[in-house]
Design a protein around this motif. Structure first.
Motif, mmCIF file in Angstrom:
data_model
loop_
_atom_site.group_PDB
_atom_site.id
_atom_site.type_symbol
_atom_site.label_atom_id
_atom_site.label_comp_id
_atom_site.label_asym_id
_atom_site.label_seq_id
_atom_site.Cartn_x
_atom_site.Cartn_y
_atom_site.Cartn_z
ATOM 1 N N GLY A 118 0.808 -1.214 0.000
ATOM 2 C CA GLY A 118 0.000 0.000 0.000
ATOM 3 C C GLY A 118 0.837 1.258 0.000
ATOM 4 O O GLY A 118 2.053 1.232 -0.227
ATOM 5 N N ASN A 119 0.172 2.382 0.293
ATOM 6 C CA ASN A 119 0.851 3.682 0.289
ATOM 7 C C ASN A 119 0.605 4.462 1.583
ATOM 8 O O ASN A 119 0.753 5.680 1.621
ATOM 9 C CB ASN A 119 0.373 4.521 -0.905
ATOM 10 C CG ASN A 119 0.774 3.903 -2.237
ATOM 11 O OD1 ASN A 119 1.956 3.749 -2.525
ATOM 12 N ND2 ASN A 119 -0.205 3.524 -3.042
ATOM 13 N N GLY A 120 0.225 3.750 2.655
ATOM 14 C CA GLY A 120 -0.043 4.404 3.922
ATOM 15 C C GLY A 120 1.223 4.892 4.603
ATOM 16 O O GLY A 120 2.347 4.630 4.151
ATOM 17 N N ASP A 121 1.042 5.586 5.742
ATOM 18 C CA ASP A 121 2.178 6.179 6.451
ATOM 19 C C ASP A 121 3.194 5.145 6.918
ATOM 20 O O ASP A 121 4.382 5.450 7.026
ATOM 21 C CB ASP A 121 1.680 6.981 7.668
ATOM 22 C CG ASP A 121 0.917 8.236 7.266
ATOM 23 O OD1 ASP A 121 1.078 8.670 6.108
ATOM 24 O OD2 ASP A 121 0.167 8.778 8.102
ATOM 25 N N THR A 122 2.731 3.935 7.227
ATOM 26 C CA THR A 122 3.642 2.893 7.722
ATOM 27 C C THR A 122 4.046 1.895 6.641
ATOM 28 O O THR A 122 4.664 0.875 6.936
ATOM 29 C CB THR A 122 2.995 2.126 8.894
ATOM 30 O OG1 THR A 122 1.774 1.514 8.446
ATOM 31 C CG2 THR A 122 2.699 3.058 10.058
ATOM 32 N N SER A 123 3.714 2.174 5.399
ATOM 33 C CA SER A 123 4.030 1.259 4.299
ATOM 34 C C SER A 123 5.508 1.350 3.924
ATOM 35 O O SER A 123 6.193 2.339 4.221
ATOM 36 C CB SER A 123 3.186 1.585 3.066
ATOM 37 O OG SER A 123 3.535 2.859 2.553
ATOM 38 N N TYR A 124 5.993 0.301 3.246
ATOM 39 C CA TYR A 124 7.360 0.328 2.721
ATOM 40 C C TYR A 124 7.531 1.476 1.732
ATOM 41 O O TYR A 124 8.575 2.134 1.697
ATOM 42 C CB TYR A 124 7.670 -1.004 2.034
ATOM 43 C CG TYR A 124 9.029 -1.047 1.375
ATOM 44 C CD1 TYR A 124 10.173 -1.321 2.112
ATOM 45 C CD2 TYR A 124 9.179 -0.800 0.009
ATOM 46 C CE1 TYR A 124 11.427 -1.344 1.518
ATOM 47 C CE2 TYR A 124 10.420 -0.824 -0.593
ATOM 48 C CZ TYR A 124 11.544 -1.092 0.161
ATOM 49 O OH TYR A 124 12.771 -1.108 -0.435
ATOM 50 N N ALA A 125 6.492 1.743 0.950
ATOM 51 C CA ALA A 125 6.560 2.796 -0.064
ATOM 52 C C ALA A 125 6.901 4.154 0.546
ATOM 53 O O ALA A 125 7.595 4.975 -0.072
ATOM 54 C CB ALA A 125 5.227 2.886 -0.816
ATOM 55 N N GLU A 126 6.430 4.398 1.777
ATOM 56 C CA GLU A 126 6.658 5.691 2.437
ATOM 57 C C GLU A 126 7.845 5.672 3.398
ATOM 58 O O GLU A 126 8.125 6.687 4.042
ATOM 59 C CB GLU A 126 5.393 6.106 3.202
ATOM 60 C CG GLU A 126 4.194 6.401 2.313
ATOM 61 C CD GLU A 126 4.431 7.598 1.404
ATOM 62 O OE1 GLU A 126 5.074 8.567 1.853
ATOM 63 O OE2 GLU A 126 3.996 7.550 0.230
ATOM 64 N N ASN A 127 8.532 4.543 3.479
ATOM 65 C CA ASN A 127 9.637 4.423 4.442
ATOM 66 C C ASN A 127 10.837 3.705 3.826
ATOM 67 O O ASN A 127 11.411 2.796 4.435
ATOM 68 C CB ASN A 127 9.161 3.676 5.689
ATOM 69 C CG ASN A 127 8.094 4.420 6.456
ATOM 70 O OD1 ASN A 127 8.392 5.282 7.267
ATOM 71 N ND2 ASN A 127 6.841 4.111 6.183
ATOM 72 N N SER A 128 11.214 4.118 2.638
ATOM 73 C CA SER A 128 12.313 3.430 1.942
ATOM 74 C C SER A 128 13.254 4.416 1.244
ATOM 75 O O SER A 128 13.758 4.136 0.159
ATOM 76 C CB SER A 128 11.744 2.437 0.927
ATOM 77 O OG SER A 128 10.791 3.060 0.076
ATOM 78 N N LEU A 129 13.489 5.565 1.879
ATOM 79 C CA LEU A 129 14.375 6.570 1.278
ATOM 80 C C LEU A 129 15.830 6.091 1.237
ATOM 81 O O LEU A 129 16.569 6.404 0.298
ATOM 82 C CB LEU A 129 14.281 7.885 2.048
ATOM 83 C CG LEU A 129 12.963 8.656 1.905
ATOM 84 C CD1 LEU A 129 12.990 9.910 2.773
ATOM 85 C CD2 LEU A 129 12.705 9.023 0.446
ATOM 86 N N ASP B 183 3.189 -6.848 -2.707
ATOM 87 C CA ASP B 183 2.062 -6.041 -3.177
ATOM 88 C C ASP B 183 2.220 -5.721 -4.673
ATOM 89 O O ASP B 183 2.507 -4.592 -5.055
ATOM 90 C CB ASP B 183 1.968 -4.758 -2.350
ATOM 91 C CG ASP B 183 0.710 -3.948 -2.668
ATOM 92 O OD1 ASP B 183 -0.117 -4.423 -3.472
ATOM 93 O OD2 ASP B 183 0.577 -2.836 -2.121
ATOM 94 N N PHE B 184 2.009 -6.731 -5.500
ATOM 95 C CA PHE B 184 2.119 -6.521 -6.949
ATOM 96 C C PHE B 184 0.992 -5.632 -7.471
ATOM 97 O O PHE B 184 1.156 -4.956 -8.497
ATOM 98 C CB PHE B 184 2.105 -7.870 -7.684
ATOM 99 C CG PHE B 184 3.397 -8.630 -7.597
ATOM 100 C CD1 PHE B 184 4.467 -8.302 -8.411
ATOM 101 C CD2 PHE B 184 3.552 -9.667 -6.691
ATOM 102 C CE1 PHE B 184 5.672 -8.999 -8.335
ATOM 103 C CE2 PHE B 184 4.737 -10.372 -6.596
ATOM 104 C CZ PHE B 184 5.807 -10.031 -7.419
ATOM 105 N N ASN B 185 -0.152 -5.614 -6.797
ATOM 106 C CA ASN B 185 -1.266 -4.765 -7.248
ATOM 107 C C ASN B 185 -0.861 -3.296 -7.291
ATOM 108 O O ASN B 185 -1.154 -2.577 -8.250
ATOM 109 C CB ASN B 185 -2.481 -4.942 -6.331
ATOM 110 C CG ASN B 185 -3.202 -6.258 -6.568
ATOM 111 O OD1 ASN B 185 -3.098 -6.841 -7.638
ATOM 112 N ND2 ASN B 185 -3.904 -6.736 -5.568
#
Length: 247
Positions: A12-23, A101-103
């Motif tokens: 997903g894209n939530g605050d605790t997701s990998y997407a938002e925590n992988s800088l 999360d391939f979706n």
């Protein structure tokens, strides 16, 4: 339960997701760009295929997935133009464990295609993306089918917890772990990485190449604060939570 069935980065894209925590992972991909360029240049010098097959192993999800692909594909375009070559058709295989999360990845594909078009123009139409679920500690592709393999910050994840561990109060290598635990993790990594190389040796074409980025440490101490201390702190927190549970 098998690790491959349950392990994945939070989707997903939530605050605790990998997407938002992988800088940090994104920065590492940026730092390896010169290495990728050298690898692609050497590949072109040895062979310039009409169709180029690229695999990104441990792609996860979020912006880093297509950031890595964009780095590789635009490098192919840049090196090809420098050598006066026509851009080949590019097949990109995105691999991760089945629980990934391939979706979210495929939902962001149109944005990636737009970004690619801005950078490459009409050449973007020659790039095709496919998802490949499965563990990279086994065969994923047909024999002699890949030209280039990329993997960033993934190969430090083992295929399984070493068997027969006696590591009371810990969830990984820690300062209080006995030498047998450190030895077990070392041998598990040796076994896993040997299997990874064996599988890729079957899948890579002659003259193919790989760029692999690992999380490492400078210290000789496997439980040093450079890489393992965060797991030691997590173990302390979990033990404290268990001690507070009232039965």
């Amino acid at each position: 339960m098998e690790v491959a069935q349950v392990l994945c980065m939070k989707g997903g894209n939530g605050d605790t997701s990998y997407a938002e925590n992988s800088l940090v992972q994104k920065k590492v991909i940026s730092l390896t760009k010169p290495i990728i360029e050298d690898a692609i240049t050497n590949l072109y010098c040895n062979n310039f295929p009409a169709s180029l097959c690229i695999a990104d192993l441990g792609c996860s999800s979020g912006p880093n997935t297509f950031f890595a692909v964009l780095e590789v594909v635009t490098t192919v375009d840049k090196v090809g133009k420098k050598m006066g070559r026509q851009l080949p058709e590019i097949q990109v295989f995105l691999n991760d464990l089945p629980g990934n999360d391939f979706n979210t990845i495929f939902k962001s594909l149109p944005k990636f295609q737009k970004d690619l078009q801005k950078t490459m123009g009409a050449g973007a139409e020659s790039c095709f993306v496919t998802g490949v679920p499965g563990s990279f500690y086994c065969r994923l592709f047909p024999s002699k089918s890949l030209h280039f393999v990329h993997s960033s910050y993934s190969l430090q994840w083992l295929s399984q917890v070493p068997r027969g561990l006696e590591n009371k109060g810990n969830i990984y290598m820690a300062s209080s772990s006995p030498p047998s635990v450190l030895k077990a993790y070392y041998e598990q990594f040796q076994s896993d990485f040997s299997m990874f190389l064996r599988c890729r040796s079957e899948e890579l074409l002659g003259g193919g190449t790989m760029v692999l980025t690992f999380l490492g440490r400078r210290s000789e101490d496997p439980s040093s604060k450079e890489c393992c201390y965060i797991w030691e702190l997590l173990a302390v927190a979990l033990n404290d939570m268990v001690s507070e549970v009232q039965f």
